[in-house]
Design a protein around this motif. Structure first.
Motif, PDB file in Angstrom:
ATOM      1  N   SER A  49      -6.216   0.461  -2.681  1.00 17.65           N
ATOM      2  CA  SER A  49      -5.568  -0.750  -3.207  1.00 17.65           C
ATOM      3  C   SER A  49      -4.531  -1.241  -2.203  1.00 17.65           C
ATOM      4  O   SER A  49      -3.729  -0.461  -1.669  1.00 17.65           O
ATOM      5  CB  SER A  49      -4.916  -0.459  -4.568  1.00 17.65           C
ATOM      6  OG  SER A  49      -4.259  -1.603  -5.045  1.00 17.65           O
ATOM      7  N   GLY A  50      -4.568  -2.536  -1.920  1.00 18.00           N
ATOM      8  CA  GLY A  50      -3.633  -3.126  -0.980  1.00 18.00           C
ATOM      9  C   GLY A  50      -4.139  -3.128   0.440  1.00 18.00           C
ATOM     10  O   GLY A  50      -3.551  -3.770   1.304  1.00 18.00           O
ATOM     11  N   SER A  51      -5.237  -2.384   0.748  1.00 15.92           N
ATOM     12  CA  SER A  51      -5.801  -2.358   2.094  1.00 15.92           C
ATOM     13  C   SER A  51      -6.725  -3.559   2.277  1.00 15.92           C
ATOM     14  O   SER A  51      -7.267  -4.107   1.326  1.00 15.92           O
ATOM     15  CB  SER A  51      -6.568  -1.051   2.302  1.00 15.92           C
ATOM     16  OG  SER A  51      -7.299  -1.119   3.509  1.00 15.92           O
ATOM     17  N   HIS A  52      -6.898  -3.989   3.572  1.00 22.39           N
ATOM     18  CA  HIS A  52      -7.838  -5.101   3.803  1.00 22.39           C
ATOM     19  C   HIS A  52      -9.272  -4.606   3.884  1.00 22.39           C
ATOM     20  O   HIS A  52     -10.183  -5.371   4.157  1.00 22.39           O
ATOM     21  CB  HIS A  52      -7.447  -5.889   5.052  1.00 22.39           C
ATOM     22  CG  HIS A  52      -7.674  -5.165   6.355  1.00 22.39           C
ATOM     23  ND1 HIS A  52      -7.075  -3.963   6.654  1.00 22.39           N
ATOM     24  CD2 HIS A  52      -8.427  -5.493   7.436  1.00 22.39           C
ATOM     25  CE1 HIS A  52      -7.449  -3.570   7.848  1.00 22.39           C
ATOM     26  NE2 HIS A  52      -8.280  -4.493   8.356  1.00 22.39           N
ATOM     27  N   TYR A  53      -9.493  -3.276   3.662  1.00 22.68           N
ATOM     28  CA  TYR A  53     -10.842  -2.706   3.511  1.00 22.68           C
ATOM     29  C   TYR A  53     -11.137  -2.554   2.032  1.00 22.68           C
ATOM     30  O   TYR A  53     -10.293  -2.067   1.272  1.00 22.68           O
ATOM     31  CB  TYR A  53     -10.955  -1.329   4.181  1.00 22.68           C
ATOM     32  CG  TYR A  53     -10.772  -1.352   5.683  1.00 22.68           C
ATOM     33  CD1 TYR A  53     -11.719  -1.960   6.496  1.00 22.68           C
ATOM     34  CD2 TYR A  53      -9.671  -0.737   6.274  1.00 22.68           C
ATOM     35  CE1 TYR A  53     -11.553  -1.976   7.872  1.00 22.68           C
ATOM     36  CE2 TYR A  53      -9.496  -0.747   7.645  1.00 22.68           C
ATOM     37  CZ  TYR A  53     -10.450  -1.373   8.448  1.00 22.68           C
ATOM     38  OH  TYR A  53     -10.287  -1.379   9.803  1.00 22.68           O
ATOM     39  N   SER A  54     -12.356  -2.914   1.604  1.00 25.63           N
ATOM     40  CA  SER A  54     -12.760  -2.689   0.213  1.00 25.63           C
ATOM     41  C   SER A  54     -14.259  -2.428   0.166  1.00 25.63           C
ATOM     42  O   SER A  54     -15.020  -2.869   1.040  1.00 25.63           O
ATOM     43  CB  SER A  54     -12.415  -3.908  -0.654  1.00 25.63           C
ATOM     44  OG  SER A  54     -13.116  -5.060  -0.205  1.00 25.63           O
TER      45      SER A  54
END
Length: 953
Positions: free
Chosen positions: A44-49
């Protein structure tokens, strides 16, 4: 089970870029991602998903997100990895320089304007603006824009080229465009540049690596005055295929769909009137790996072995590595990797998992996946029962296989009947679990049971062993001696267990005999169950050799061989050579052919010439050529004749085929010996002596330049006159001299000669010179008609006198009054005959007749013509006088003009009167009908006005 992955890169409208890597068939799988080998942890909050296993990257940053990505997928069967995907960022910065100094050149000089593109990433396209936008520089044979450097090349400057030039750079990925500062081009005022040879400024790279199937473009441009022309060629001389595009105007060579055969050294040649220059570059072919053999899913038992093959094409040749559950697999005691093949021995449950073969070279990698499952099961014979019955002969060996399915492999034991099997030096259980019995006896017969056990259970299977008596061949080996054309029986008798079926098979020189073929020479004649005899009929030489009878039963097989020697006439001799040749002899040598098992006793020599009817026997020295001799001399040959020789060998069996003919050899020439035959002559024209003969055949002329010598002299003369006749085909000579008296006798002889010398003359013959035609006409010519088709002519013969005008006969000419004399028919007489009968003439016709005497010189004058009229022909026209078909025709002849007829009663009559004479019968009168007078005898008187009548009734 996971199979493959693909990488998708796209641009978003919201000004950020997403990289998405998809997975396929990944049900119940967990997915992980790595960037540059380090695992990514989406949170959560990362630019990876993660979305369904896909990796979404928001707010891309080229410093942090560029690199190599790889996906790992895992489920209960194991782990596999995707191929690597590279994420890069395209950009194009602005030019740093804001002003460029002017470029000063002379007219006719070449110039290069540098572009110097700014920092960038991604492919670029270059163009140049001339003075103001949108006027762009057009490329031609004089101007060239390199898409490798961006520079503008002008081969030879013209006054119209003066102006400002601006380099325009476009990024093909981002579609962004930047312009450099303008570069002024001005002309110098110190004169015009003279002509000079081409100078190549844009050269082909020394080596260009080209991928299979891609398109390659080579650039080449030169400065020069006059403007150089650009041409391309392959150094090895191979012509360009149709797909190659040579843009001579822009100096670019384009090769689409690059293949292995396109690799090589290419040369660019720049040429003008002042000279030429060349530049070379090599195109090197490469291809990324492509899998051609992939491992397939495998299901194995514990302790089994596994071999997987993995093969790929590519250039350079790919190397291989194997992965298990996403980790590299290293070679160990049970695991071997060699040239793409993976082998694992003594499999255990821990070997189960997902395996990947990775084939790679410096241009890429390809992956192939396969699953290995290890199965554990209790013993099971359902698919591999023991054979229900195994047969073995006494003294033979037998193997009873026991192959249950079980994993892991357990313990194998055997029972015979109900008792545990006791092993001995003849009976043994092998490591594989199979049972082997050596030197079997009748006591080995019975029921055998194989029992298999492991930790999961036990199972068994039972089969019987039956011991049979052995088969033996009672016929002894032999060697048979046979003559060509005879027949022979080859025996094959056996003793065997009567419960077994026999199969006989025959071989000739190790090749199976197919009965019914081979021209019908081989025939089975063994009538008994235990006999396999065969007969060979009408044996030929090719039937000699080794014959093997093989006998087979269900428990054993044996064979016996017999050698067959076939005696026949000798084979043809070889290497027939003419060692020496004279005018009448030829010395021959030869080599013997095969004697076919009967010694050669004699040789016969035959010869053939262009003049002989086929091959003829010749006389030799020695007269009889024995079988031990390999030379002989042929005698009594004709000189100057081409001969071929052949040799035939004989033995006690007969005479064999002839050898191949020797090379043609010509006997030497000599003077001729044979004179012309049938020398004769006579006739011809006045003052001529005609001499004829039969030409000497070519085979008797004894040499080239053959001709005749004709000698002649009048009777009473001592000296001979001679004439040469150089043509061998000539058969006649005519001597003409006005002094020759008609029909004068001459002595004549004809001789022969050729280039070797003169031959003999033939015997002297008497020949008369030409004579004169008769000078007088026959007299007292008379003729009379014998019938309507014949007439006789006679005359007085001419006397023989000293004028030499012989009379050989007479010629009678005759023609009808309606014909011309030149169309007259001719009938000749011979000798002193003074009359003749002419047949086949027309009746009641007048003919003119004349007679002439004739001899070899021609005919004499004609006699005075006489006339004769042939008799009138009889006309025989049958007439149907009776009134019914049973009536008969009665004829009465009389010389009077009347006749009385006594006619019977009760009949009707028809009467006709017809005249006749020496010339035949005339026309009939009209019919007279006499009706029937019942009961009375009729007396009829007839009268005719012509004499000589025939009365028909």
């Amino acid at each position: 089970h996971l199979e493959h992955f693909s990488l998708i890169c796209a641009s978003c409208r919201s000004c950020y870029t997403k990289a998405v890597i998809k997975r396929a068939n990944a049900a119940m799988a967990t997915v992980r991602w790595k960037l540059n080998g380090t695992e990514i942890s989406p949170r959560s909050g990362s630019h990876y998903s993660l979305s369904g296993g896909n990796l979404r990257i928001s707010h891309l940053n080229k410093d942090h997100d560029a690199g190599t990505y790889q996906c790992l997928a895992s489920n209960s069967f194991g782990t596999i990895v995707s191929r690597e995907a590279s994420l890069t960022f395209a950009y194009l910065e602005n030019f740093k320089t804001h002003k460029r100094s002017s470029v000063s050149v002379r007219e006719g000089q070449g110039v290069v304007l540098l572009c110097g593109p700014p920092p960038h990433s991604g492919d670029l396209v270059f163009s140049w603006i001339f003075n103001e936008y949108p006027t762009f520089v057009k490329q031609d044979t004089r101007r060239f824009i390199s898409q490798e450097t961006g520079n503008l090349y002008i081969a030879m400057v013209e006054p119209s080229d003066v102006g400002n030039y601006t380099c325009v750079v476009t990024n093909t990925v981002t579609k962004s465009r930047v312009q450099g500062p303008p570069a002024p081009l001005v002309l110098r005022s110190d004169g015009v540049m003279g002509e000079y040879e081409p100078k190549i400024e844009v050269q082909v790279p020394e080596v260009v690596h080209v991928a299979k199937g891609s398109t390659v473009k080579l650039e080449c441009f030169a400065l020069g005055n006059p403007v150089p022309s650009i041409n391309w060629r392959r150094v090895d001389g191979v012509p360009f295929p149709r797909k190659v595009d040579m843009r001579k105007a822009s100096g670019v060579l384009e090769i689409p769909y690059f293949q292995q055969e396109d690799a090589g050294t290419y040369e660019c040649v720049a040429e003008n009137s002042r000279g030429s220059n060349a530049a070379k570059g090599k195109l090197s072919f490469y291809a990324p790996p492509h899998l051609i053999e992939k491992p397939q899913e495998a299901q194995k038992l514990i302790d089994d072995s596994l071999v997987w093959e993995c093969k790929a094409t590519g250039k350079p040749k790919p190397s291989y590595r194997w992965m298990k559950n996403g980790e590299n697999l290293e070679a160990a005691e049970r695991v071997q990797v060699a040239d793409g093949a993976l082998s694992i021995s003594r499999l255990t449950l821990s070997d189960a998992g997902m395996y990947q073969c990775v084939a790679g070279n410096k241009h890429g990698e390809v992956y192939s996946n396969a699953e290995l499952r290890i199965i554990a099961v209790a013993p099971d014979f359902s698919h591999n029962q023991l054979r229900s019955q195994t047969l073995v002969r006494v003294g033979g060996d037998v193997l009873i296989e026991c192959k249950p399915k079980m994993s892991p492999w357990g313990v194998i034991s055997w029972r015979k009947g109900s008792e545990a099997l006791q092993e001995s030096n003849r009976v043994s259980v092998l490591d594989s679990g199979n049972l082997r019995v050596w030197n079997a006896t009748q006591s080995d017969a019975g029921l055998y049971t194989c029992v298999a056990r492991n930790q999961f259970g036990v199972a068994s299977s039972t089969g019987s062993v039956t011991v049979k008596e052995p088969t033996s061949i009672t016929t002894l080996p032999s060697t048979l001696d046979i003559t060509v054309g005879e027949s022979v029986v080859l025996p094959c008798q056996v003793s065997h267990d009567p419960s077994l079926e026999l199969k006989f098979t025959w071989f000739f020189n190790e090749q199976l005999i197919h009965f019914g073929s081979h021209g019908g020479f081989f025939e089975k004649v063994g009538g008994q169950h235990s006999a396999g005899d065969i007969m060979i009929r009408n044996i030929q030489l090719r039937h000699a050799g080794k014959y093997t009878c093989a006998v087979q039963t269900k428990v054993d097989s044996i064979s016996i061989a017999a050698d067959l020697v076939v005696r026949g006439p000798p084979g043809p001799p070889t290497s027939v050579h003419v060692e020496e040749i004279t005018d009448t002899t030829a010395s021959l040598s030869w080599r013997p052919g095969p004697d076919n098992h009967s010694p050669i006793t004699a040789y016969t020599i035959q010869a053939r010439t262009p003049f002989s009817l086929g091959w003829q026997a010749v006389t030799t020295v020695p007269e009889v050529v024995g079988g031990h001799r390999l030379t002989a001399t042929v005698i009594d040959l004709s000189p100057w004749v081409e001969y071929e020789f052949r040799v035939l060998a004989s033995n006690a069996v007969g005479t064999g085929e002839p050898s191949k003919p020797s090379k043609q050899a010509r006997t030497k020439g000599t003077s001729p010996k044979v004179t012309p035959a049938n020398v004769s002559g006579g006739g011809g024209s006045r003052s001529e002596l005609v001499i004829t003969w039969e030409p000497v055949p070519e085979e008797l002329q004894n040499g080239p330049g053959f001709g005749y010598v004709v000698a002649f002299r009048p009777h009473g003369s001592t000296g001979w006159m001679q004439a040469a006749v150089p043509s061998p085909e000539t058969s006649k000579y005519v001597f003409k001299n006005e002094s020759i008296q008609p029909f004068s006798p001459f002595h004549v002889k004809v001789g022969v000669y050729n280039n070797e010398g003169e031959g003999p003359f033939g015997p002297v013959t008497n020949i008369y010179s030409a004579e004169e035609e008769p000078g007088r006409a026959p007299t007292r010519v008379r003729a009379k008609s014998l019938s309507a088709s014949e007439m006789e002519v006679w005359w007085k013969a001419l006397p023989w006198n000293a004028s030499k005008k012989r009379v050989l006969g007479y010629e009678v000419r005759y023609w009808s009054g309606s014909e011309r004399e030149d169309t007259a028919s001719v009938q000749k007489t011979v000798g002193n005959q003074t009359s003749t009968v002419i047949r086949g003439v027309k009746g009641s016709s007048t003919y003119c007749i004349s007679v002439r005497a004739y001899n070899t010189a021609g005919t004499g004058p004609p006699s005075a013509a006489v006339n004769v009229t042939t008799k009138k022909p009889r006309k025989y026209r049958p007439e149907s006088h009776p009134l019914n078909r049973h009536s008969r025709l009665n004829v009465m002849e009389t010389n009077t003009t009347s006749v009385e007829l006594a006619l019977p009663t009760d009949e009707d009559y028809i009467i006709q009167i017809k005249p006749f004479g020496e010339g035949g019968e005339g026309s009939s009168s009209r019919q007279i009908t006499i009706p029937r007078i019942p009961g009375q005898c009729s007396l009829l008187s007839l009268m005719a006005i012509n004499e000589g009548c025939c009365c028909c009734f």
